[in-house]
Design a protein around this motif. Structure first.
Motif, short mmCIF file in Angstrom:
data_model
loop_
_atom_site.label_atom_id
_atom_site.label_comp_id
_atom_site.label_asym_id
_atom_site.label_seq_id
_atom_site.Cartn_x
_atom_site.Cartn_y
_atom_site.Cartn_z
N MET A 1 -5.70 34.25 -23.70
CA MET A 1 -7.12 34.19 -23.32
C MET A 1 -7.31 33.17 -22.21
N THR A 2 -8.26 33.44 -21.36
CA THR A 2 -8.54 32.57 -20.23
C THR A 2 -10.02 32.20 -20.23
N VAL A 3 -10.31 30.91 -20.10
CA VAL A 3 -11.68 30.41 -20.04
C VAL A 3 -11.84 29.64 -18.74
N ARG A 4 -12.97 29.84 -18.06
CA ARG A 4 -13.22 29.17 -16.79
C ARG A 4 -13.89 27.82 -17.01
N THR A 5 -13.29 26.76 -16.51
CA THR A 5 -13.87 25.42 -16.57
C THR A 5 -14.08 24.90 -15.16
N VAL A 6 -14.73 23.76 -15.05
CA VAL A 6 -15.06 23.23 -13.72
C VAL A 6 -13.83 22.72 -12.97
N LEU A 7 -12.72 22.53 -13.66
CA LEU A 7 -11.48 22.12 -12.99
C LEU A 7 -10.49 23.25 -12.83
N GLY A 8 -10.85 24.43 -13.26
CA GLY A 8 -9.94 25.57 -13.17
C GLY A 8 -9.93 26.34 -14.48
N ASP A 9 -9.16 27.40 -14.52
CA ASP A 9 -9.09 28.25 -15.70
C ASP A 9 -8.05 27.73 -16.68
N VAL A 10 -8.38 27.74 -17.96
CA VAL A 10 -7.49 27.23 -18.99
C VAL A 10 -7.20 28.32 -20.00
N GLU A 11 -6.12 28.16 -20.73
CA GLU A 11 -5.72 29.15 -21.72
C GLU A 11 -6.19 28.79 -23.13
N GLU A 12 -6.64 27.56 -23.31
CA GLU A 12 -7.08 27.11 -24.64
C GLU A 12 -8.11 26.01 -24.47
N LEU A 13 -9.18 26.07 -25.27
CA LEU A 13 -10.22 25.04 -25.19
C LEU A 13 -10.00 23.91 -26.18
N GLY A 14 -9.49 24.22 -27.37
CA GLY A 14 -9.43 23.22 -28.42
C GLY A 14 -10.79 23.04 -29.07
N VAL A 15 -11.03 21.89 -29.68
CA VAL A 15 -12.29 21.63 -30.38
C VAL A 15 -13.43 21.62 -29.36
N THR A 16 -14.40 22.52 -29.58
CA THR A 16 -15.42 22.79 -28.57
C THR A 16 -16.82 22.67 -29.14
N TYR A 17 -17.68 21.96 -28.41
CA TYR A 17 -19.12 21.99 -28.66
C TYR A 17 -19.71 23.07 -27.75
#
Length: 336
Positions: A1-17
């Motif tokens: 899975m890929t999620v878009r963040t402000v520093l680039g795309d990541v494969e894992e978010l971890g603990v998320t609010y």
């Protein structure tokens, strides 16, 4: 899975609010109420760092266009703390935008084009107030839309088409402000008519309507429910939310839950003399869930569920790899 963040795309978010506000530097909220002014990078670093020590890894920053959203400050915060920040493009309630704002005048396809550019090219540092655009390398990872209290609100029916088209074109989810927890089904219906499946929608503030049957019916459609009022006792007790979580889990719908705190005021931040602060969710609320036998549900709501809810999806609903753009980053790392 890929999620878009402000520093680039990541494969894992971890603990998320799944619903927070870290920066609001101008616009309607600050004009109306100084307590909404969140413009201190140092204060945000202090708040985030305290929660990071408890395990927080990612935040969905829900400040939309016209509310003093700051891509540059979000990037600086991410670089200084290691936090994954998922930013949004899109809108709050339409009544918060002046009558001459382009939101009320542009055609739906023009609005779609602007939203897509914020996701694929980079967010505008000026919040698309024009006429110049200063494109940030930070790209949005979700599109926000807001409904009113028991009503869609002025022009929202037209906006739904623009938001849906942008979501389908880019693969990002739609996230919402549901005023007092109302209009959940109506928003899902409107988005579904434009081709957006319920499991690509995150319903925010939905626990402000603590009707278990209503929440179960929304989750059964596949929508994600963002419970974002733990700790803000003026809106209701934590025990009320624990009971709602138990009800949803009992119906086998724990995989539809997300948690956040929506701490959009200075008076909510200990670093600025207030409370309860970002640590509350992990330090106080999650132990309540664990004591009630809901520890596994809490873990899913903070980790696996957000990863699925905010993942980019391609045509046909399949998860897709990151498109060309800023480099991918692994959890805990950052790019400049």
């Amino acid at each position: 899975m890929t999620v878009r963040t402000v520093l680039g795309d990541v494969e894992e978010l971890g603990v998320t609010y799944a619903h927070e506000h870290l920066f609001m530097t101008g616009g309607w909220p600050v004009r109306e109420e100084p307590d909404y002014r969140l413009d201190s990078l140092d204060a945000a670093v202090a708040e985030v760092s305290a929660a990071r020590r408890l395990g927080l890894s990612a935040v969905v920053e829900m400040t939309p266009l016209g509310f003093g959203r700051s891509p540059s400050l979000m990037r600086e915060l991410a670089e200084r703390t290691g936090l994954h920040v998922v930013a949004v493009t899109g809108f709050h309630k339409s009544r918060y935008y002046a009558d001459d704002h382009w939101l009320h005048r542009y055609a739906a396809d023009e609005i779609t084009e602007l939203l897509v550019s914020e996701i694929e090219l980079g967010m505008d540092e000026y919040g698309l107030v024009g006429p110049l655009v200063r494109r940030s390398p930070a790209r949005a990872g979700a599109i926000k839309i807001a409904t009113g209290y028991h009503a869609l609100g002025r022009g929202v029916g037209r906006l739904v088409g623009a938001v849906a088209a942008a979501a389908l074109a880019t693969g990002v989810p739609v996230v919402s402000h549901c005023d007092k927890g109302t209009m959940g089904h109506e928003l899902l219906d409107a988005l579904a008519a434009e081709g957006v499946a319920a499991d690509r929608v995150v319903l925010g503030h939905i626990d402000h309507n603590p009707d278990a049957g209503y929440l179960v019916s929304l989750a059964e459609r596949g929508a994600y429910l963002a419970f974002d009022r733990p700790g803000r006792i003026k809106y209701g007790t934590d025990q009320e939310i624990v009971a709602l979580v138990a009800e949803l889990a009992g119906h086998g719908l724990g995989d539809r839950l997300l948690f956040g705190m929506d701490l959009a005021r200075r008076s909510y931040w200990p670093s600025l003399g207030g409370g309860p602060g970002l640590t509350y969710l992990l330090e106080r609320f999650v132990p309540r869930l664990e004591a009630a036998g809901l520890g596994e549900v809490a873990a899913a709501a903070l980790t696996g569920n957000p990863g699925a809810a905010f993942a980019l999806r391609g045509a046909g609903g399949r998860l897709r790899e990151s498109p060309a753009g800023p480099p991918r980053v692994r959890p805990g790392s950052s790019t400049g």
